[in-house]
Design a protein around this motif. Structure first.
Motif, PDB file in Angstrom:
ATOM      1  N   ASP A 114      28.581 -32.271 -40.689  1.00 45.98           N
ATOM      2  CA  ASP A 114      28.512 -31.473 -39.209  1.00 45.98           C
ATOM      3  C   ASP A 114      29.235 -29.904 -39.829  1.00 45.98           C
ATOM      4  O   ASP A 114      29.181 -29.431 -38.840  1.00 45.98           O
ATOM      5  CB  ASP A 114      29.989 -31.839 -38.271  1.00 45.98           C
ATOM      6  CG  ASP A 114      29.576 -33.142 -37.242  1.00 45.98           C
ATOM      7  OD1 ASP A 114      27.933 -33.449 -37.121  1.00 45.98           O
ATOM      8  OD2 ASP A 114      30.833 -33.795 -37.126  1.00 45.98           O
ATOM      9  N   LYS A 115      29.826 -30.213 -41.341  1.00 44.96           N
ATOM     10  CA  LYS A 115      30.419 -29.078 -41.888  1.00 44.96           C
ATOM     11  C   LYS A 115      29.160 -28.354 -42.975  1.00 44.96           C
ATOM     12  O   LYS A 115      29.646 -27.276 -43.732  1.00 44.96           O
ATOM     13  CB  LYS A 115      30.969 -29.270 -42.700  1.00 44.96           C
ATOM     14  CG  LYS A 115      32.930 -29.879 -42.134  1.00 44.96           C
ATOM     15  CD  LYS A 115      33.875 -30.195 -42.757  1.00 44.96           C
ATOM     16  CE  LYS A 115      35.344 -30.409 -41.900  1.00 44.96           C
ATOM     17  NZ  LYS A 115      36.576 -30.735 -42.894  1.00 44.96           N
ATOM     18  N   VAL A 116      27.621 -29.131 -42.713  1.00 49.61           N
ATOM     19  CA  VAL A 116      26.721 -28.195 -44.318  1.00 49.61           C
ATOM     20  C   VAL A 116      26.472 -26.972 -43.700  1.00 49.61           C
ATOM     21  O   VAL A 116      26.685 -26.519 -44.822  1.00 49.61           O
ATOM     22  CB  VAL A 116      25.656 -28.771 -43.685  1.00 49.61           C
ATOM     23  CG1 VAL A 116      24.149 -29.372 -44.965  1.00 49.61           C
ATOM     24  CG2 VAL A 116      25.499 -31.137 -43.583  1.00 49.61           C
ATOM     25  N   ASN A 117      26.548 -26.816 -42.076  1.00 56.89           N
ATOM     26  CA  ASN A 117      25.776 -25.235 -41.647  1.00 56.89           C
ATOM     27  C   ASN A 117      26.837 -24.560 -42.236  1.00 56.89           C
ATOM     28  O   ASN A 117      27.038 -23.244 -42.551  1.00 56.89           O
ATOM     29  CB  ASN A 117      25.611 -25.210 -40.204  1.00 56.89           C
ATOM     30  CG  ASN A 117      24.093 -26.216 -39.564  1.00 56.89           C
ATOM     31  OD1 ASN A 117      23.175 -26.488 -41.049  1.00 56.89           O
ATOM     32  ND2 ASN A 117      23.860 -27.223 -38.900  1.00 56.89           N
ATOM     33  N   ASP A 118      27.887 -25.215 -42.024  1.00 57.95           N
ATOM     34  CA  ASP A 118      29.400 -23.623 -42.034  1.00 57.95           C
ATOM     35  C   ASP A 118      29.930 -23.166 -44.090  1.00 57.95           C
ATOM     36  O   ASP A 118      29.524 -22.721 -43.423  1.00 57.95           O
ATOM     37  CB  ASP A 118      30.593 -24.721 -41.132  1.00 57.95           C
ATOM     38  CG  ASP A 118      30.787 -24.386 -39.774  1.00 57.95           C
ATOM     39  OD1 ASP A 118      30.211 -23.387 -39.135  1.00 57.95           O
ATOM     40  OD2 ASP A 118      30.715 -25.438 -39.512  1.00 57.95           O
ATOM     41  N   VAL A 119      29.427 -25.027 -44.413  1.00 64.21           N
ATOM     42  CA  VAL A 119      29.227 -24.144 -45.855  1.00 64.21           C
ATOM     43  C   VAL A 119      28.413 -23.954 -46.459  1.00 64.21           C
ATOM     44  O   VAL A 119      28.772 -22.476 -47.029  1.00 64.21           O
ATOM     45  CB  VAL A 119      29.161 -25.525 -46.522  1.00 64.21           C
ATOM     46  CG1 VAL A 119      28.980 -25.610 -47.860  1.00 64.21           C
ATOM     47  CG2 VAL A 119      30.549 -26.905 -46.730  1.00 64.21           C
ATOM     48  N   PRO A 200      23.605 -18.208 -37.172  1.00 62.34           N
ATOM     49  CA  PRO A 200      24.291 -19.060 -37.727  1.00 62.34           C
ATOM     50  C   PRO A 200      23.285 -20.604 -38.076  1.00 62.34           C
ATOM     51  O   PRO A 200      22.074 -20.310 -37.945  1.00 62.34           O
ATOM     52  CB  PRO A 200      25.098 -20.121 -37.273  1.00 62.34           C
ATOM     53  CG  PRO A 200      25.345 -19.135 -35.930  1.00 62.34           C
ATOM     54  CD  PRO A 200      24.175 -18.180 -35.822  1.00 62.34           C
ATOM     55  N   THR A 201      23.291 -21.040 -39.697  1.00 62.76           N
ATOM     56  CA  THR A 201      22.353 -21.813 -40.189  1.00 62.76           C
ATOM     57  C   THR A 201      22.088 -22.734 -39.072  1.00 62.76           C
ATOM     58  O   THR A 201      23.475 -23.516 -39.162  1.00 62.76           O
ATOM     59  CB  THR A 201      22.860 -21.910 -41.580  1.00 62.76           C
ATOM     60  OG1 THR A 201      22.899 -20.943 -42.535  1.00 62.76           O
ATOM     61  CG2 THR A 201      21.643 -22.717 -41.961  1.00 62.76           C
ATOM     62  N   GLN A 202      21.128 -23.394 -39.473  1.00 59.56           N
ATOM     63  CA  GLN A 202      20.586 -24.711 -38.139  1.00 59.56           C
ATOM     64  C   GLN A 202      20.014 -25.605 -39.583  1.00 59.56           C
ATOM     65  O   GLN A 202      18.802 -25.636 -39.629  1.00 59.56           O
ATOM     66  CB  GLN A 202      19.846 -24.903 -37.351  1.00 59.56           C
ATOM     67  CG  GLN A 202      20.767 -23.365 -36.433  1.00 59.56           C
ATOM     68  CD  GLN A 202      22.299 -24.466 -35.456  1.00 59.56           C
ATOM     69  OE1 GLN A 202      21.573 -25.348 -35.331  1.00 59.56           O
ATOM     70  NE2 GLN A 202      23.289 -23.816 -35.269  1.00 59.56           N
ATOM     71  N   VAL A 203      20.891 -26.496 -39.545  1.00 55.78           N
ATOM     72  CA  VAL A 203      20.368 -27.566 -41.040  1.00 55.78           C
ATOM     73  C   VAL A 203      20.564 -28.977 -40.010  1.00 55.78           C
ATOM     74  O   VAL A 203      21.459 -29.184 -39.885  1.00 55.78           O
ATOM     75  CB  VAL A 203      21.284 -27.549 -42.344  1.00 55.78           C
ATOM     76  CG1 VAL A 203      20.017 -28.375 -43.182  1.00 55.78           C
ATOM     77  CG2 VAL A 203      20.507 -26.281 -42.958  1.00 55.78           C
ATOM     78  N   GLU A 204      19.178 -29.908 -39.744  1.00 51.49           N
ATOM     79  CA  GLU A 204      18.981 -30.701 -39.403  1.00 51.49           C
ATOM     80  C   GLU A 204      19.813 -32.263 -40.632  1.00 51.49           C
ATOM     81  O   GLU A 204      18.451 -32.032 -41.582  1.00 51.49           O
ATOM     82  CB  GLU A 204      18.650 -31.150 -38.237  1.00 51.49           C
ATOM     83  CG  GLU A 204      18.585 -30.306 -36.659  1.00 51.49           C
ATOM     84  CD  GLU A 204      19.669 -30.251 -36.490  1.00 51.49           C
ATOM     85  OE1 GLU A 204      20.121 -31.500 -36.536  1.00 51.49           O
ATOM     86  OE2 GLU A 204      19.892 -29.063 -35.482  1.00 51.49           O
TER      87      GLU A 204
END
Length: 221
Positions: A114-119, A200-204
């Motif tokens: 859940d923190k990947v995009n925030d990182v 914001p980045t959106q990576v799934e």
């Protein structure tokens, strides 16, 4: 007149003139990833070595602190590149140093997806201008690898039995086993990024495929 023996092959199965027979098989297991590994980098130019070095040192420190503030442990952050190289100008017919280019990068392991995009966003907002890759993986691959291995062996054995039946020879004992483990795919590849991202980045994470390829060698009777 006959031109000689006709070679026999079925997909990845092949025979040779020796008394052995090799066949390959592949197994794939799809799993849900629980970790992400990404590379965050900084590049900067300067008229002197110190100027270029100070720029990347300042930014990489800010990036590291921003990532840690999100709960990423210090042990999950590793420096993987640090280099300083001169820039040359050859237009005057001679080699002349015009400045220096410095770069450094961090490999960050994110255990909370859940923190990947925030990182990624925190890194780019604090000076990262390189995101070289993002790879999703599973922390414990053993179970999935064993399942993929079993599937690969069954696949190879079935091919060997079918080929032997069609070609009219008998399989002897298994005399060699080779294995190759596939690496998880890199799902994001970027070059230089702007220092500020409006959206914001959106990576799934999706799913990760564990692949095992095996090669079995049999005696031919």
């Amino acid at each position: 007149k006959l031109a000689g023996p006709i070679p026999f092959s079925v997909n990845s199965v092949s025979t040779t003139k020796s008394d052995t027979f090799q066949v390959s098989g592949e197994g794939k297991v799809s799993v849900s990833p629980d970790i992400a590994v990404l590379s965050l980098g900084v590049t900067a130019n300067g008229t002197t070595v110190k100027q270029a070095q100070d720029a990347i040192n300042t930014n990489i420190k800010k990036i590291s602190e921003a990532v840690k503030s999100l709960g990423i442990e210090k042990g999950d952050i590793q420096t993987t590149n640090y280099s300083i190289n001169p820039n040359y100008d050859y237009t005057a017919g001679a080699q002349r140093i015009t400045g220096y280019n410095a770069s450094t990068s961090l490999m960050v392991k994110v255990k909370d997806l859940d923190k990947v995009n925030d990182v990624i966003d925190a890194a780019t907002k604090n000076g990262a201008n390189q995101v070289n890759g993002l790879r999703f993986d599973v922390s414990d691959r053993t179970k999935a690898e064993n399942e993929a291995r079993e599937e690969a062996v069954v696949d190879a054995k079935k091919k060997a039995e079918n080929a032997a039946k069609v070609a009219g020879f008998n399989l002897g004992r298994l005399i060699n086993y080779q294995e190759n483990m596939g690496e998880p795919p890199i799902v994001l590849q970027r070059g230089s990024l702007a220092a500020d991202i409006e959206n914001p980045t959106q990576v799934e994470p999706g799913s990760t495929e564990i692949t095992v390829s095996v090669t079995l060698s049999y005696e031919v009777r």
